[in-house]
Scaffold this motif. Sequence first.
Motif, PDB file in Angstrom:
ATOM      1  N   ARG A 135      -5.395  -1.428  -2.948  1.00 32.35           N
ATOM      2  CA  ARG A 135      -6.050  -0.599  -1.937  1.00 32.35           C
ATOM      3  C   ARG A 135      -5.825  -1.131  -0.532  1.00 32.35           C
ATOM      4  O   ARG A 135      -5.983  -0.408   0.445  1.00 32.35           O
ATOM      5  CB  ARG A 135      -7.546  -0.522  -2.228  1.00 32.35           C
ATOM      6  N   GLY A 136      -5.461  -2.406  -0.424  1.00 32.96           N
ATOM      7  CA  GLY A 136      -5.238  -3.039   0.879  1.00 32.96           C
ATOM      8  C   GLY A 136      -4.901  -4.501   0.662  1.00 32.96           C
ATOM      9  O   GLY A 136      -4.801  -4.991  -0.478  1.00 32.96           O
ATOM     10  N   ALA A 137      -4.718  -5.233   1.764  1.00 35.49           N
ATOM     11  CA  ALA A 137      -4.348  -6.637   1.673  1.00 35.49           C
ATOM     12  C   ALA A 137      -5.385  -7.419   0.866  1.00 35.49           C
ATOM     13  O   ALA A 137      -6.569  -7.462   1.229  1.00 35.49           O
ATOM     14  CB  ALA A 137      -4.226  -7.234   3.075  1.00 35.49           C
ATOM     15  N   GLY A 138      -4.967  -8.003  -0.245  1.00 35.89           N
ATOM     16  CA  GLY A 138      -5.859  -8.786  -1.095  1.00 35.89           C
ATOM     17  C   GLY A 138      -6.895  -7.987  -1.852  1.00 35.89           C
ATOM     18  O   GLY A 138      -7.794  -8.566  -2.473  1.00 35.89           O
ATOM     19  N   THR A 197       2.571  -2.856  -4.932  1.00 37.10           N
ATOM     20  CA  THR A 197       1.805  -2.262  -3.831  1.00 37.10           C
ATOM     21  C   THR A 197       1.329  -0.848  -4.146  1.00 37.10           C
ATOM     22  O   THR A 197       0.801  -0.158  -3.275  1.00 37.10           O
ATOM     23  CB  THR A 197       2.664  -2.222  -2.552  1.00 37.10           C
ATOM     24  N   LEU A 198       1.505  -0.409  -5.373  1.00 38.95           N
ATOM     25  CA  LEU A 198       1.176   0.965  -5.730  1.00 38.95           C
ATOM     26  C   LEU A 198      -0.321   1.125  -5.993  1.00 38.95           C
ATOM     27  O   LEU A 198      -0.961   0.255  -6.571  1.00 38.95           O
ATOM     28  CB  LEU A 198       1.957   1.358  -6.980  1.00 38.95           C
ATOM     29  N   TYR A 199      -0.884   2.241  -5.554  1.00 41.01           N
ATOM     30  CA  TYR A 199      -2.264   2.610  -5.849  1.00 41.01           C
ATOM     31  C   TYR A 199      -2.245   4.014  -6.434  1.00 41.01           C
ATOM     32  O   TYR A 199      -1.645   4.935  -5.856  1.00 41.01           O
ATOM     33  CB  TYR A 199      -3.121   2.570  -4.583  1.00 41.01           C
ATOM     34  N   TYR A 200      -2.886   4.198  -7.590  1.00 37.62           N
ATOM     35  CA  TYR A 200      -2.733   5.469  -8.286  1.00 37.62           C
ATOM     36  C   TYR A 200      -3.953   5.762  -9.156  1.00 37.62           C
ATOM     37  O   TYR A 200      -4.730   4.866  -9.495  1.00 37.62           O
ATOM     38  CB  TYR A 200      -1.473   5.466  -9.156  1.00 37.62           C
TER      39      TYR A 200
END
Length: 339
Positions: A135-138, A197-200
């Motif tokens: 969702r974002g960095a870390g 880096t994928l968000y799904y």
Amino acid sequence: MAIYGTRTRNASGVITLDTSVTALRSIYTLQVTGNGAWDQYFSIPQIKANSFVVVQSSTPNSAGGIEAWWSTGTLHLRRAYSLKWIVKVLSFGDAQDATADYGIRARNDSNLVQIDNSNKAIRVASSGSFAIGRRGAGDYITSGGGTFSPAITTTEEPMVFLRSDTGMMVCNYRVRGSPGAWTGFTVDGWFGGAFNTLYYTVKWMVGTSVATSPPSGDYGIRIKNELSEATFNSNDNLILLSGGAPSSDRFKVAGSDIAIGSTLWSSFQMPWTGSFDDYFLASSLLPQFYDGYTIYENPAGFHVGNRSVLQAYSGANAGTNASGVNGRTVFAGRPMRAL
């Protein structure tokens, strides 16, 4: 145009079963026991030329990934060891079976339907969705799953199907509950390569071969076996095999490998249906895999915007690319009616 077969509607006039357009398959379930050999062969007459076979460990949540291939009348397992394996034969139901005493058979040109006390259709028992990814960095959601409501009461493990509207790569399938009271499932996201880096959103449905027992309306067809157990109800939302059943040798070495630490993840791909509406069978594809030395994840999913292939990876510490065919068992399915 002549129409042959069976058609039913519910009280609202919605078609619930149509043998002229619905490629409805059947399931025949049995268990085999390994003899310890590396390659083992089993005679299973119910495997026909157009059948598809699913193999699962008889022990839920073990390192139960296994390589399986089949031909007419024969199942070939690699690394079956001396364990017990559940075998599910899916077919058009076009042949008589000595154990099939109750049910219906319909023929519409090349479309064949059989539902009886031995071969049972799959229905949607529950469905839902969950998010996985970065969702974002870390900030990662590393796992998700679903709850079966109500619990599924079959002795055999239910079939869980997954899909997404974007890309996805998941692994480590675990079923929750126990025989007679399956309550849900969990999977982990796999973050190798471009999937890091994928968000799904993962959409899921769970199938069971037990039909709804109580009456669900005044219209349709219900079938019971010799024990008066409901094996089919046309008012259930059936799961259909989509785009044809994959053969046993379609997961071939293709695509780009991914190296993570000392493990090389060899890339395998299977030609897929091209449709974003189709789910893949996760409960046989994603369990962990034991190669005799190490337990590995068995990640699989889709690249962003691409449904021409089903992507999978297989890990090894040898640092060399895999060769040949990966015999994981999987097929594409979709609900007959929208969830």
